[in-house]
Design a protein around this motif. Structure first.
Motif, PDB file in Angstrom:
ATOM      1  N   TRP A  29       6.021 -10.108   5.515  1.00 39.12           N
ATOM      2  CA  TRP A  29       5.407  -8.788   5.316  1.00 39.12           C
ATOM      3  C   TRP A  29       4.606  -8.717   4.023  1.00 39.12           C
ATOM      4  N   LYS A  30       4.894  -9.640   3.077  1.00 42.10           N
ATOM      5  CA  LYS A  30       4.286  -9.522   1.747  1.00 42.10           C
ATOM      6  C   LYS A  30       2.761  -9.640   1.790  1.00 42.10           C
ATOM      7  N   TYR A  61       0.842  -8.200   3.698  1.00 41.95           N
ATOM      8  CA  TYR A  61       0.206  -6.924   4.072  1.00 41.95           C
ATOM      9  C   TYR A  61       0.375  -5.846   3.002  1.00 41.95           C
ATOM     10  N   TRP A  62       1.125  -6.142   1.946  1.00 39.11           N
ATOM     11  CA  TRP A  62       1.411  -5.106   0.948  1.00 39.11           C
ATOM     12  C   TRP A  62       0.713  -5.448  -0.365  1.00 39.11           C
ATOM     13  N   HIS A  63      -0.189  -4.565  -0.801  1.00 39.03           N
ATOM     14  CA  HIS A  63      -0.949  -4.820  -2.032  1.00 39.03           C
ATOM     15  C   HIS A  63      -0.868  -3.610  -2.948  1.00 39.03           C
ATOM     16  N   PRO A 100       2.936  -5.011  -6.251  1.00 38.66           N
ATOM     17  CA  PRO A 100       3.966  -6.014  -6.018  1.00 38.66           C
ATOM     18  C   PRO A 100       4.136  -6.857  -7.278  1.00 38.66           C
ATOM     19  N   THR A 129       8.878   0.119  -0.922  1.00 44.34           N
ATOM     20  CA  THR A 129       7.685  -0.432  -1.556  1.00 44.34           C
ATOM     21  C   THR A 129       6.871   0.709  -2.168  1.00 44.34           C
ATOM     22  N   SER A 155       4.989   2.598  -0.300  1.00 44.24           N
ATOM     23  CA  SER A 155       3.850   2.903   0.560  1.00 44.24           C
ATOM     24  C   SER A 155       4.241   3.786   1.743  1.00 44.24           C
TER      25      SER A 155
END
Ligand code: SAM
Length: 318
Positions: free
Chosen positions: A112-113, A115-117, A128, A153, A155
């Motif tokens: 999943w990392k 897709y997460w910014h 992150p 996160t 988000s």
């Protein structure tokens, strides 16, 4: 890591016996697919808010189990076949066939990392831990978060709504109680906004680890942010450790079914005039939660906000 998936076609009646037989031969982590509806009680214990509509239950089920492909020499599957043969004497196993398929070679924990910014909420940057601080972040509060396997996160709509409320209500020197702290994100945000102290609670041991790590990542000391594992709703020891009438803000981004019992006594931990910021409420449960809050004469609702299908209810202790 690549996993071989084995699927046993069986009956809902035989699922428990097969699961226990697989456990006995050393197969861990099975998965059951059937069309048996969850009861309201089961949904509550699993923190499930929606009970999906399933097709009619035809009495069949599939039990999946996984074996690391590097260690799969066929021994465990042979043992599983034998167990199924033996169980046929006691229960209707149905087809009882075992079919093999491969799962994708993915790092499921970290996938999943990608897709997460870094993103912003108001003037706050949430990034992150593995992304660098950039020029544009300079002069703004920046949070570095790695939720690990915990939730948070920042988000998700529910977390974002609480963060917006924290921006509005946190005052310098405030004491925060963060019920269901997950990654610790809400406590870290509150401390960045000037709170003096935060205490997080969670039932999930991974949340405790993640919160402590995120605290270090953000240069927060152990005196500023503590985390305890347990349930403030019904555990007197946890309630005592949290302390009474001592918080300026309590935040809780948890499902409606947890917020309702939480709202009965949460005021005991809050100072008069303190805020109770809640989220994690799906819109179909808004009225239920609002009514639960209204039953506590110590609380008055000051705000209700929506983001997509999620609801934030902020109350104040009178
Ligand atoms: C939706 S996550 C919120 C995480 C984080 N606070 C955020 O806002 O992103 C809810 C968390 O509440 C925890 N939880 C559920 N019931 C709880 C309870 N009764 N007491 C404490 N934590 C609970 C779950 O383990 C989970 O970590």
């Amino acid at each position: 890591m690549k996993w071989n998936r084995y699927s046993i076609k069986t009956t809902t009646q035989a699922v428990d016996l097969i699961s226990s037989a697989l456990d006995d031969i050393g197969i861990e982590g099975i998965e059951i697919q059937d069309n048996v509806q969850l009861t309201q009680e089961e949904a509550k214990t699993m923190f499930v808010d929606f009970i999906p509509e399933l097709p009619p239950d035809d009495g069949t089920a599939v039990v999946n189990f996984y074996i690391d492909s590097d260690e799969d020499d066929g021994t465990l599957v042979k043992k599983a076949e034998q167990e199924i043969k033996d169980l046929r004497m006691f229960v209707d196993i149905g087809e009882g066939t075992i079919t093999r398929s491969e799962t994708e070679d993915k790092d499921w924990i970290n996938n999943w990392k990608q897709y997460w910014h870094t993103f912003t909420i108001g003037n706050l940057y949430i990034k992150p831990t593995w992304e660098e601080i950039t020029e544009e972040m300079k002069g703004h509060p920046v949070l570095s978060i790695d939720p690990g396997t915990a939730f948070g996160t920042g988000s998700h709509e529910t977390t974002r709504m609480v963060i917006k409320q924290l921006e509005k209500y946190v005052k310098k020197g405030d004491r925060i109680l963060d019920v269901g702290c997950g990654s610790g994100i809400l406590s870290v945000v509150a401390l960045k906004y000037g709170a003096e102290y935060a205490l997080g609670t969670d039932l999930d041991p991974n949340a405790i680890i993640a919160s402590e790590e995120n605290s270090v990542q953000n240069n927060i000391t152990k005196e500023q942010f503590e985390v305890i594992e347990g349930n403030i709703i019904d555990d007197k020891n946890i309630k005592d450790r949290c302390g009474y009438e001592c918080y300026d803000i309590v935040c809780a981004n948890i499902l409606a079914d947890v917020l309702e019992p939480l709202s009965v006594n949460i005021h005991e931990h809050m100072k008069h005039g303190a805020y109770f910021i809640t989220s994690g409420i799906i819109n179909t449960k808004e009225d239920e939660v609002v009514n639960a809050f209204k039953k506590n004469s110590e609380l008055e609702i000051v705000e209700i906000n929506h983001d997509g299908e999620w609801v934030n209810v902020t109350a104040r202790r009178k």
